[in-house]
Write an enzyme that holds these catalytic residues in place. Sequence first.
Site, PDB file in Angstrom:
ATOM      1  N   CYS A 338       0.785  -1.233   0.000  1.00  0.00           N
ATOM      2  CA  CYS A 338       0.000   0.000   0.000  1.00  0.00           C
ATOM      3  C   CYS A 338       0.822   1.292   0.000  1.00  0.00           C
ATOM      4  O   CYS A 338       0.509   2.198  -0.776  1.00  0.00           O
ATOM      5  CB  CYS A 338      -1.037   0.004   1.114  1.00  0.00           C
ATOM      6  SG  CYS A 338      -0.760  -1.142   2.440  1.00  0.00           S
ATOM      7  N   ARG A 367       6.889 -11.418   4.835  1.00  0.00           N
ATOM      8  CA  ARG A 367       6.420 -11.270   6.211  1.00  0.00           C
ATOM      9  C   ARG A 367       7.030 -12.363   7.066  1.00  0.00           C
ATOM     10  O   ARG A 367       7.109 -13.519   6.646  1.00  0.00           O
ATOM     11  CB  ARG A 367       4.889 -11.392   6.270  1.00  0.00           C
ATOM     12  CG  ARG A 367       4.201 -10.312   5.483  1.00  0.00           C
ATOM     13  CD  ARG A 367       2.692 -10.445   5.591  1.00  0.00           C
ATOM     14  NE  ARG A 367       2.050  -9.451   4.748  1.00  0.00           N
ATOM     15  CZ  ARG A 367       0.751  -9.391   4.536  1.00  0.00           C
ATOM     16  NH1 ARG A 367      -0.053 -10.260   5.121  1.00  0.00           N
ATOM     17  NH2 ARG A 367       0.233  -8.453   3.760  1.00  0.00           N
ATOM     18  N   GLN A 385       0.950 -10.996  -3.516  1.00  0.00           N
ATOM     19  CA  GLN A 385      -0.471 -10.680  -3.352  1.00  0.00           C
ATOM     20  C   GLN A 385      -1.035 -10.186  -4.673  1.00  0.00           C
ATOM     21  O   GLN A 385      -0.360  -9.455  -5.393  1.00  0.00           O
ATOM     22  CB  GLN A 385      -0.635  -9.552  -2.336  1.00  0.00           C
ATOM     23  CG  GLN A 385      -0.293  -9.921  -0.924  1.00  0.00           C
ATOM     24  CD  GLN A 385      -0.576  -8.757  -0.001  1.00  0.00           C
ATOM     25  OE1 GLN A 385      -0.015  -7.685  -0.158  1.00  0.00           O
ATOM     26  NE2 GLN A 385      -1.459  -8.967   0.962  1.00  0.00           N
ATOM     27  N   ASP A 387      -2.843  -7.706  -5.333  1.00  0.00           N
ATOM     28  CA  ASP A 387      -3.235  -6.550  -4.545  1.00  0.00           C
ATOM     29  C   ASP A 387      -3.841  -5.467  -5.436  1.00  0.00           C
ATOM     30  O   ASP A 387      -3.532  -5.391  -6.616  1.00  0.00           O
ATOM     31  CB  ASP A 387      -1.965  -5.992  -3.880  1.00  0.00           C
ATOM     32  CG  ASP A 387      -2.265  -5.322  -2.569  1.00  0.00           C
ATOM     33  OD1 ASP A 387      -3.460  -5.208  -2.214  1.00  0.00           O
ATOM     34  OD2 ASP A 387      -1.315  -4.909  -1.886  1.00  0.00           O
ATOM     35  N   HIS A 389      -5.402  -1.190  -4.916  1.00  0.00           N
ATOM     36  CA  HIS A 389      -5.863  -0.097  -4.057  1.00  0.00           C
ATOM     37  C   HIS A 389      -6.735   0.818  -4.870  1.00  0.00           C
ATOM     38  O   HIS A 389      -6.408   1.162  -6.001  1.00  0.00           O
ATOM     39  CB  HIS A 389      -4.660   0.643  -3.469  1.00  0.00           C
ATOM     40  CG  HIS A 389      -3.871  -0.233  -2.558  1.00  0.00           C
ATOM     41  ND1 HIS A 389      -2.781  -0.943  -2.995  1.00  0.00           N
ATOM     42  CD2 HIS A 389      -4.058  -0.575  -1.267  1.00  0.00           C
ATOM     43  CE1 HIS A 389      -2.318  -1.673  -1.987  1.00  0.00           C
ATOM     44  NE2 HIS A 389      -3.064  -1.483  -0.929  1.00  0.00           N
ATOM     45  N   LYS A 469     -13.970  -4.696   7.072  1.00  0.00           N
ATOM     46  CA  LYS A 469     -13.571  -5.476   5.905  1.00  0.00           C
ATOM     47  C   LYS A 469     -14.558  -6.594   5.609  1.00  0.00           C
ATOM     48  O   LYS A 469     -15.345  -6.986   6.459  1.00  0.00           O
ATOM     49  CB  LYS A 469     -12.184  -6.077   6.129  1.00  0.00           C
ATOM     50  CG  LYS A 469     -12.155  -7.061   7.289  1.00  0.00           C
ATOM     51  CD  LYS A 469     -10.871  -7.859   7.335  1.00  0.00           C
ATOM     52  CE  LYS A 469     -10.911  -8.831   8.501  1.00  0.00           C
ATOM     53  NZ  LYS A 469      -9.791  -9.726   8.551  1.00  0.00           N
ATOM     54  N   HIS A 515      -8.283  -1.427   0.202  1.00  0.00           N
ATOM     55  CA  HIS A 515      -7.300  -2.463  -0.116  1.00  0.00           C
ATOM     56  C   HIS A 515      -8.098  -3.704  -0.472  1.00  0.00           C
ATOM     57  O   HIS A 515      -9.060  -4.003   0.201  1.00  0.00           O
ATOM     58  CB  HIS A 515      -6.435  -2.860   1.094  1.00  0.00           C
ATOM     59  CG  HIS A 515      -5.837  -1.737   1.842  1.00  0.00           C
ATOM     60  ND1 HIS A 515      -4.477  -1.528   1.892  1.00  0.00           N
ATOM     61  CD2 HIS A 515      -6.386  -0.775   2.606  1.00  0.00           C
ATOM     62  CE1 HIS A 515      -4.224  -0.489   2.657  1.00  0.00           C
ATOM     63  NE2 HIS A 515      -5.360  -0.012   3.114  1.00  0.00           N
TER      64      HIS A 515
END
Length: 642
Positions: A338, A367, A385, A387, A389, A469, A515
């Site tokens: 992000c 991670r 990911q 991902d 945004h 979420k 996200h």
Amino acid sequence: MTEISVRLPEGDPVSVPSPTTVAGALAELLSGKQRKRCVAATINEMQVDLDTELTEDTTISPIQIGSDEALEILRHSTAHVMAQAVRELFGDDVKVAIGPAIENGFYYDFYRDEPFSPDDFEKIEEKMTEISRAALPFTRSTINRLEAIETFNAQGEKYKVELLEELEDETISIYQQGPFVDLCRGPHLPNTSFIKDFKLLRVAGAYWRGDENKDVLQRIYGTVFFDKKELKKYLNQLEEAKKRDHRKLGKELQLFTTQDEIGPGLILWQPKGSQLRRLIEDYWKDEHYRHGYELLYTPHIARQDLWKTSGHLDFYSENMYASMEIDEVKYQLKPMNCPFHIGVYNSNKRSYREFPIRWAELGTVYRYERAGALHGLLRVRGFTQDDAHIFCREDQLEEEIFNILDLNLHILKTFGFSEYDIYLSTRPEKSVGTDDHWEQSTNALKQALEKKGLGYDIDPGEGVFYGPKIDIKIKDQLGRSWQCSTIQVDFNLPERFDVNYIGADNKEHRPIMIHRALMGSLERFIGVLIEHYAGAFPIWFAPTQARILNITDDQAEYCEKVYDELRKGGVRIEKDLRNEKLNYKIREAQVNKIPYMLIVGEKEKESGTVTVRMRDGKNLPPMSIEEFIEKIDQECRDQRGN
RNA sequence: GCCACUGUAGCUCAGGUGGUAGAGCAACGGAUUCGUAACCCGUAGGUCGGCGGUUCAACUCCGCCCAGUGGCUCCA
């Protein structure tokens, strides 16, 4: 003699002498056959034992074998019986903790210095069978709490004592079968004879009360059913799951590997797996472009200051790897994408006219996961990911969420997942943002879900600290669910990075950020795909679509030609021209789960065709190379929906 | 990270009580040219996860470490 009136929920009242028991009442209300299937009952929304005394008019809903409630009671009772068995076998060396029914079975936690071995299982199972044969009744009694504490204290059952000390009720219930007494709310089976079709499955460590600072207990897992067939079915399902294990298939099909030298939780994609992944990535990118996204690429490390600004060092540092120094400045590996997307956003002055901005990236993040948490592709330390945004105004939030859900379910469906559980997580205790923000965005999520006609459950307080979420758990072929998709509203990061846009009023405003990840991580998603399809992937993303098998060397030259043509025609093709018997080659291709085998003998060579053998063993009539290319192409387009 | 278990050739696995290792499949060589799930013969391949200790001698015993597995915790 007084009488009371008892009835089934749908039935007529019947008078019976009082006092009676639930079983006694049911004897009047049900036929013998039906009665035998009763293990407990529900009265006033409370589950009770069959020997519960009745002195008032009552409506009784029997809990019968075949229902989920009955199964749960069976499992709970079996846990007690296992505890009794362990107690009788290992005596006072063992302290009992808790033993609930769980999905698919039950467990009981014990404290014992010596570890339980799988060899012990046999003994415990034998003892349990003995207890079952004895048909010991489960008898409930109530007892003063302080008295109970004394009793359990005297037995040295410190875990029970701890539980009792925390209870608020003055009187508590205990259950006894044979010599074994356990603190329990119940209800239980009438007696132990119902417990026949059970199996102990494994033993594992577990913290007392789930707290890693407390004692480590040994948890024995088992399962039980009312019916031998059901037990067998479940055990078969476990076998099936084992066969589908993505770690096993990943090795066999040469999709991915890990190596000590490289490190745990770090995946090496072999050529086959890389091909598979590339196909998924390409599809994903196309689909996103089509749905109004633009694609980004961002770096893997950034200055530590970035992570201070983003708040990750405060909230997420436990999962981040240590910093490294470059030219005397600290940098850190990214755990999330992000901040980088925000960097792209902030590279220009933004106008409300640009909204909504949808940026997607297959972003690889790192991670730290605790060693014991790692698991194949499903839990790793470096992963990519899918991902994205989305920057938008508050009034666009609902529509954007709706669009995401739309794309999300569309993509999942294309991959063969059309069943899922959806969860909406609301504000947690530790959180940032105003009540207004939380309420509005939670509502936006709800409304988008409802507009899309999706059922969902609320997970109270399970939201991220920066916003509510939606999580989607997909169900695979075996009915197991996997968390993949997540859609999160964030009003924290825009604040931290002073993200803004110029509105129609020519003033600066703060956008909202969403996200979202649909597959979650490619590693995990591919792991799930492997298990879902048991390695036999649909043609559109099968790493190899077809393999050419010749019968004798005489067709080798023709096969080379076919191979070249198919490869040029975009078919993911392999050839097996070894001097082996056809049976041998077919077996190998079958084991490799290749969708189509193209068999080439003299006939095919003469007619310029191939004979197509499908993965299910069936044959298609011979077809020309062009026809086969067209067939594959058509199938892929059908499956991919484009 | 915690508890338990496991770690022998590319893969799957055998190797009572210590005397430096085998099988099947795969690989390679040869023979065979064989039409819908394993053809035959032969060859090669292992510092027995790593390091240290006990011992005349350790794959076998002990310790530490690494990795994997089942859970817990964590994460989502």
